[in-house]
Scaffold this motif. Structure first.
Motif, PDB file in Angstrom:
ATOM      1  N   ILE A  49      88.890 -47.958 -14.686  1.00 42.20           N
ATOM      2  CA  ILE A  49      89.453 -46.801 -15.392  1.00 42.20           C
ATOM      3  C   ILE A  49      88.907 -45.501 -14.820  1.00 42.20           C
ATOM      4  CG2 ILE A  49      89.422 -45.582 -17.614  1.00 42.20           C
ATOM      5  CD1 ILE A  49      89.546 -48.401 -18.935  1.00 42.20           C
ATOM      6  N   SER A  50      87.624 -45.473 -14.501  1.00 39.83           N
ATOM      7  CA  SER A  50      86.993 -44.252 -14.001  1.00 39.83           C
ATOM      8  C   SER A  50      87.226 -44.018 -12.513  1.00 39.83           C
ATOM      9  CB  SER A  50      85.489 -44.290 -14.277  1.00 39.83           C
ATOM     10  OG  SER A  50      84.864 -45.273 -13.467  1.00 39.83           O
ATOM     11  N   GLY A  51      87.818 -45.005 -11.837  1.00 45.74           N
ATOM     12  CA  GLY A  51      88.091 -44.841 -10.411  1.00 45.74           C
ATOM     13  C   GLY A  51      86.974 -45.317  -9.499  1.00 45.74           C
ATOM     14  N   GLN A  52      85.940 -45.902 -10.057  1.00 52.72           N
ATOM     15  CA  GLN A  52      84.842 -46.417  -9.240  1.00 52.72           C
ATOM     16  C   GLN A  52      85.248 -47.682  -8.494  1.00 52.72           C
ATOM     17  OE1 GLN A  52      82.133 -46.529 -12.682  1.00 52.72           O
ATOM     18  NE2 GLN A  52      80.678 -45.435 -11.371  1.00 52.72           N
ATOM     19  N   VAL A  53      86.219 -48.412  -9.056  1.00 50.98           N
ATOM     20  CA  VAL A  53      86.744 -49.623  -8.427  1.00 50.98           C
ATOM     21  C   VAL A  53      88.252 -49.459  -8.289  1.00 50.98           C
ATOM     22  CG1 VAL A  53      87.138 -52.105  -8.716  1.00 50.98           C
ATOM     23  CG2 VAL A  53      84.918 -51.135  -9.272  1.00 50.98           C
ATOM     24  N   THR A  54      88.742 -49.717  -7.105  1.00 49.91           N
ATOM     25  CA  THR A  54      90.179 -49.671  -6.840  1.00 49.91           C
ATOM     26  C   THR A  54      90.741 -51.082  -6.956  1.00 49.91           C
ATOM     27  OG1 THR A  54      89.867 -47.837  -5.318  1.00 49.91           O
ATOM     28  CG2 THR A  54      91.909 -49.084  -5.103  1.00 49.91           C
ATOM     29  N   GLN A  55      91.853 -51.200  -7.672  1.00 54.04           N
ATOM     30  CA  GLN A  55      92.522 -52.496  -7.810  1.00 54.04           C
ATOM     31  C   GLN A  55      93.595 -52.615  -6.739  1.00 54.04           C
ATOM     32  OE1 GLN A  55      92.963 -51.731 -12.292  1.00 54.04           O
ATOM     33  NE2 GLN A  55      93.402 -53.915 -12.031  1.00 54.04           N
ATOM     34  N   GLU A  56      93.482 -53.654  -5.934  1.00 52.53           N
ATOM     35  CA  GLU A  56      94.469 -53.889  -4.883  1.00 52.53           C
ATOM     36  C   GLU A  56      95.876 -53.982  -5.472  1.00 52.53           C
ATOM     37  OE1 GLU A  56      95.197 -56.898  -1.122  1.00 52.53           O
ATOM     38  OE2 GLU A  56      94.116 -57.661  -2.872  1.00 52.53           O
ATOM     39  N   GLU A  63     102.389 -48.386  -3.551  1.00 53.20           N
ATOM     40  CA  GLU A  63     103.062 -48.389  -2.253  1.00 53.20           C
ATOM     41  C   GLU A  63     104.517 -48.816  -2.393  1.00 53.20           C
ATOM     42  OE1 GLU A  63     100.652 -50.911   0.207  1.00 53.20           O
ATOM     43  OE2 GLU A  63      99.159 -49.349   0.550  1.00 53.20           O
ATOM     44  N   LYS A  64     104.750 -49.813  -3.229  1.00 57.56           N
ATOM     45  CA  LYS A  64     106.116 -50.294  -3.451  1.00 57.56           C
ATOM     46  C   LYS A  64     106.955 -49.202  -4.097  1.00 57.56           C
ATOM     47  CE  LYS A  64     108.716 -53.968  -5.703  1.00 57.56           C
ATOM     48  NZ  LYS A  64     108.643 -55.174  -6.530  1.00 57.56           N
ATOM     49  N   MET A  65     106.400 -48.546  -5.098  1.00 60.82           N
ATOM     50  CA  MET A  65     107.128 -47.488  -5.786  1.00 60.82           C
ATOM     51  C   MET A  65     107.398 -46.312  -4.849  1.00 60.82           C
ATOM     52  SD  MET A  65     105.282 -47.717  -9.518  1.00 60.82           S
ATOM     53  CE  MET A  65     106.076 -46.255 -10.144  1.00 60.82           C
ATOM     54  N   GLU A  70     111.205 -43.242  -1.419  1.00 59.79           N
ATOM     55  CA  GLU A  70     111.628 -42.773  -0.099  1.00 59.79           C
ATOM     56  C   GLU A  70     113.033 -43.266   0.223  1.00 59.79           C
ATOM     57  OE1 GLU A  70     108.477 -44.150   2.413  1.00 59.79           O
ATOM     58  OE2 GLU A  70     107.174 -42.463   1.892  1.00 59.79           O
ATOM     59  N   LEU A  71     113.361 -44.491  -0.191  1.00 64.89           N
ATOM     60  CA  LEU A  71     114.707 -45.018   0.032  1.00 64.89           C
ATOM     61  C   LEU A  71     115.742 -44.214  -0.740  1.00 64.89           C
ATOM     62  CD1 LEU A  71     114.199 -48.891  -0.011  1.00 64.89           C
ATOM     63  CD2 LEU A  71     114.816 -47.457   1.941  1.00 64.89           C
TER      64      LEU A  71
END
Length: 86
Positions: A49-56, A63-65, A70-71
Motif C-alpha cells: 500500500i505504501s509503495g515499498q513493495v511493487t506487485q508484479e 501495462e495492459k491497460m 494506446e490502441l
C-alpha cells in the motif's frame, strides 16, 4: 515447508512481489498458519500500500491497460464517435 513469513521477507528485501509469490501466498493462506505468519502478511500488505513493495501483477495490469489506451488512440476518430453514440 516454506512459511508465509519467508515469502514476505523475500518480497520485503527485494521490494518486489512476483505473481508466483502472490499465488504461493494465496495457497498458504488457505491452510493453517500461525500468528507470526499473519503479522508478516499484514506487514507485506502495508508495504504494498505504501509503495515499498511493487506487485508484479499490478505492473502487468497497468501495462495492459496502457496498451489498450494506446490502441484506442490509434482508432480513427469516426469509429470512436460512432461507437460512443450507442
Amino acid at each position: 515447508m516454506i512459511l508465509i513469513r519467508e515469502v514476505v521477507q523475500q518480497a520485503l528485501s527485494t521490494g518486489y512481489l512476483t505473481v508466483a509469490a502472490e499465488e504461493q501466498l494465496r495457497e498458504m493462506l488457505r491452510g493453517k498458519y500461525d500468528s507470526e505468519d499473519l503479522k508478516a502478511f499484514m506487514t507485506l500488505q502495508q508495504a504494498a500500500i505504501s509503495g515499498q513493495v511493487t506487485q508484479e501483477s499490478r505492473v502487468l495490469l497497468e501495462e495492459k491497460m496502457l496498451g489498450q489506451a494506446e490502441l484506442v488512440q490509434l482508432l480513427p476518430t469516426e469509429v470512436l464517435v460512432i461507437t460512443s453514440g450507442n
